[in-house]
Design a protein around this motif. Sequence first.
Motif, PDB file in Angstrom:
ATOM      1  N   MET A 195       5.906   4.255   0.734  1.00 37.66           N
ATOM      2  CA  MET A 195       5.394   2.978   1.232  1.00 37.66           C
ATOM      3  C   MET A 195       4.644   3.195   2.543  1.00 37.66           C
ATOM      4  O   MET A 195       5.168   3.782   3.487  1.00 37.66           O
ATOM      5  CB  MET A 195       6.535   1.986   1.443  1.00 37.66           C
ATOM      6  CG  MET A 195       6.087   0.585   1.793  1.00 37.66           C
ATOM      7  SD  MET A 195       5.261  -0.259   0.429  1.00 37.66           S
ATOM      8  CE  MET A 195       6.604  -0.434  -0.739  1.00 37.66           C
ATOM      9  N   LYS A 196       3.404   2.706   2.591  1.00 36.43           N
ATOM     10  CA  LYS A 196       2.589   2.858   3.789  1.00 36.43           C
ATOM     11  C   LYS A 196       2.490   1.551   4.576  1.00 36.43           C
ATOM     12  O   LYS A 196       2.748   1.512   5.766  1.00 36.43           O
ATOM     13  CB  LYS A 196       1.177   3.331   3.418  1.00 36.43           C
ATOM     14  CG  LYS A 196       1.153   4.612   2.602  1.00 36.43           C
ATOM     15  CD  LYS A 196       1.669   5.794   3.384  1.00 36.43           C
ATOM     16  CE  LYS A 196       0.707   6.238   4.459  1.00 36.43           C
ATOM     17  NZ  LYS A 196       1.158   7.454   5.156  1.00 36.43           N
ATOM     18  N   LYS A 197       2.109   0.472   3.894  1.00 41.17           N
ATOM     19  CA  LYS A 197       1.966  -0.819   4.558  1.00 41.17           C
ATOM     20  C   LYS A 197       2.470  -1.942   3.659  1.00 41.17           C
ATOM     21  O   LYS A 197       2.389  -1.854   2.429  1.00 41.17           O
ATOM     22  CB  LYS A 197       0.506  -1.090   4.931  1.00 41.17           C
ATOM     23  CG  LYS A 197       0.015  -0.319   6.140  1.00 41.17           C
ATOM     24  CD  LYS A 197      -1.394  -0.754   6.528  1.00 41.17           C
ATOM     25  CE  LYS A 197      -1.864   0.014   7.761  1.00 41.17           C
ATOM     26  NZ  LYS A 197      -3.228  -0.416   8.180  1.00 41.17           N
TER      27      LYS A 197
ATOM     28  N   LEU B 147       1.191 -11.223   8.168  1.00 37.03           N
ATOM     29  CA  LEU B 147       2.093 -10.232   8.759  1.00 37.03           C
ATOM     30  C   LEU B 147       1.804  -8.884   8.122  1.00 37.03           C
ATOM     31  O   LEU B 147       1.847  -8.742   6.897  1.00 37.03           O
ATOM     32  CB  LEU B 147       3.555 -10.618   8.513  1.00 37.03           C
ATOM     33  CG  LEU B 147       4.607  -9.592   8.951  1.00 37.03           C
ATOM     34  CD1 LEU B 147       4.595  -9.422  10.465  1.00 37.03           C
ATOM     35  CD2 LEU B 147       5.999  -9.990   8.464  1.00 37.03           C
ATOM     36  N   VAL B 148       1.500  -7.885   8.960  1.00 35.26           N
ATOM     37  CA  VAL B 148       1.214  -6.532   8.490  1.00 35.26           C
ATOM     38  C   VAL B 148       2.251  -5.596   9.097  1.00 35.26           C
ATOM     39  O   VAL B 148       2.387  -5.515  10.325  1.00 35.26           O
ATOM     40  CB  VAL B 148      -0.216  -6.085   8.876  1.00 35.26           C
ATOM     41  CG1 VAL B 148      -0.479  -4.667   8.393  1.00 35.26           C
ATOM     42  CG2 VAL B 148      -1.245  -7.051   8.298  1.00 35.26           C
ATOM     43  N   ILE B 149       2.974  -4.882   8.239  1.00 38.75           N
ATOM     44  CA  ILE B 149       4.032  -3.966   8.677  1.00 38.75           C
ATOM     45  C   ILE B 149       3.633  -2.546   8.307  1.00 38.75           C
ATOM     46  O   ILE B 149       3.325  -2.260   7.140  1.00 38.75           O
ATOM     47  CB  ILE B 149       5.380  -4.322   8.025  1.00 38.75           C
ATOM     48  CG1 ILE B 149       5.835  -5.709   8.482  1.00 38.75           C
ATOM     49  CG2 ILE B 149       6.432  -3.287   8.373  1.00 38.75           C
ATOM     50  CD1 ILE B 149       7.122  -6.174   7.846  1.00 38.75           C
ATOM     51  N   ASN B 150       3.621  -1.683   9.293  1.00 41.55           N
ATOM     52  CA  ASN B 150       3.349  -0.269   9.059  1.00 41.55           C
ATOM     53  C   ASN B 150       4.677   0.421   8.746  1.00 41.55           C
ATOM     54  O   ASN B 150       5.460   0.736   9.640  1.00 41.55           O
ATOM     55  CB  ASN B 150       2.686   0.353  10.291  1.00 41.55           C
ATOM     56  CG  ASN B 150       2.090   1.714   9.995  1.00 41.55           C
ATOM     57  OD1 ASN B 150       2.564   2.445   9.136  1.00 41.55           O
ATOM     58  ND2 ASN B 150       1.042   2.062  10.728  1.00 41.55           N
ATOM     59  N   ALA B 151       4.923   0.641   7.467  1.00 39.79           N
ATOM     60  CA  ALA B 151       6.216   1.166   7.041  1.00 39.79           C
ATOM     61  C   ALA B 151       6.422   2.613   7.446  1.00 39.79           C
ATOM     62  O   ALA B 151       7.563   3.091   7.508  1.00 39.79           O
ATOM     63  CB  ALA B 151       6.355   1.035   5.522  1.00 39.79           C
TER      64      ALA B 151
ATOM     65  N   LYS C  48       0.859  -1.170   0.000  1.00 38.44           N
ATOM     66  CA  LYS C  48       0.000   0.000   0.000  1.00 38.44           C
ATOM     67  C   LYS C  48       0.899   1.225   0.000  1.00 38.44           C
ATOM     68  O   LYS C  48       1.708   1.431   0.908  1.00 38.44           O
ATOM     69  CB  LYS C  48      -0.918   0.011   1.230  1.00 38.44           C
ATOM     70  CG  LYS C  48      -1.834   1.233   1.288  1.00 38.44           C
ATOM     71  CD  LYS C  48      -2.691   1.225   2.552  1.00 38.44           C
ATOM     72  CE  LYS C  48      -3.573   2.468   2.625  1.00 38.44           C
ATOM     73  NZ  LYS C  48      -4.401   2.470   3.870  1.00 38.44           N
ATOM     74  N   THR C  49       0.763   2.054  -1.052  1.00 41.94           N
ATOM     75  CA  THR C  49       1.617   3.225  -1.195  1.00 41.94           C
ATOM     76  C   THR C  49       0.754   4.481  -1.325  1.00 41.94           C
ATOM     77  O   THR C  49      -0.461   4.408  -1.555  1.00 41.94           O
ATOM     78  CB  THR C  49       2.521   3.089  -2.430  1.00 41.94           C
ATOM     79  OG1 THR C  49       1.702   2.946  -3.606  1.00 41.94           O
ATOM     80  CG2 THR C  49       3.425   1.891  -2.297  1.00 41.94           C
TER      81      THR C  49
END
Length: 253
Positions: free
Chosen positions: A139-141, A163-167, A79-80
């Motif tokens: 980059m958002k997620k 796995l969800v990473i909040n960039a 997600k950008t």
Amino acid sequence: MSVPDWLHAVQNYMRNLQYNHTGTQFFEIKKTRPLSGLMETAREMIRESLPIKCLESVILGIYLTNGLTSVERFPISFKTQFSGHHFHHVVLGVYCNGRYGTLGMSRRADLMDRALTFRTLSELVFDFEDSYRHYQHTMKKIKIGLYVPHNPHVFQPIEWNYLVINACKQGREDMRKELEKHGRDMRMKILKSSSAQSPIKERTRGKSLSPRRRPGTSPQRHQHIHRRDKSPAALDRKPSELSTLSDGYQIRI
């Protein structure tokens, strides 16, 4: 055909279908649908041979690599943000012999496939992040799923967001640790599942031999010899008409 050549052939096939720029969704993909149903959609894509988008390429890539049991497949979603708008993209991550790569489709050539050259999952993800920077995307997620089963008939959905990473809130080092941990966990699950599977013993067909039955002896004959005659008539027989066997049983002569 080697695994890299097979993956290259799959990617070329999807390129020949071309990316769908029409704005019309030709194939409906529901992420909650069972894998068996999504594989039917993949067969429909092959029959129709229409242009596809990123999500459809993931489903088609899974279908065309089901026979490669040495290759593990898992979804990678991005997600950008650009100019105040959010954009979503997904590719199919592949893992084989200690190397990571991807299959997929995109409007941009450097946001599609990657060869099996990345040693770690974080190196693969950061390479996509660098490509997004070239287009001024932030980059958002980042969402990483689990390995997809090779059996196309399983009635379970794909795990897309394990796995969800909040960039935006995490630095690269923290992201690297989470990605590497996820990669190790997935590999360990595969090792445990393969070691837990024991070979299934085939059931022996036919009649089993009783410990007291000799091969070649009919059941009726065997039963007549080893059954003690407890009928009242046996008590009235003369001794000359009875013969005692070594095991204590008596038969009529």
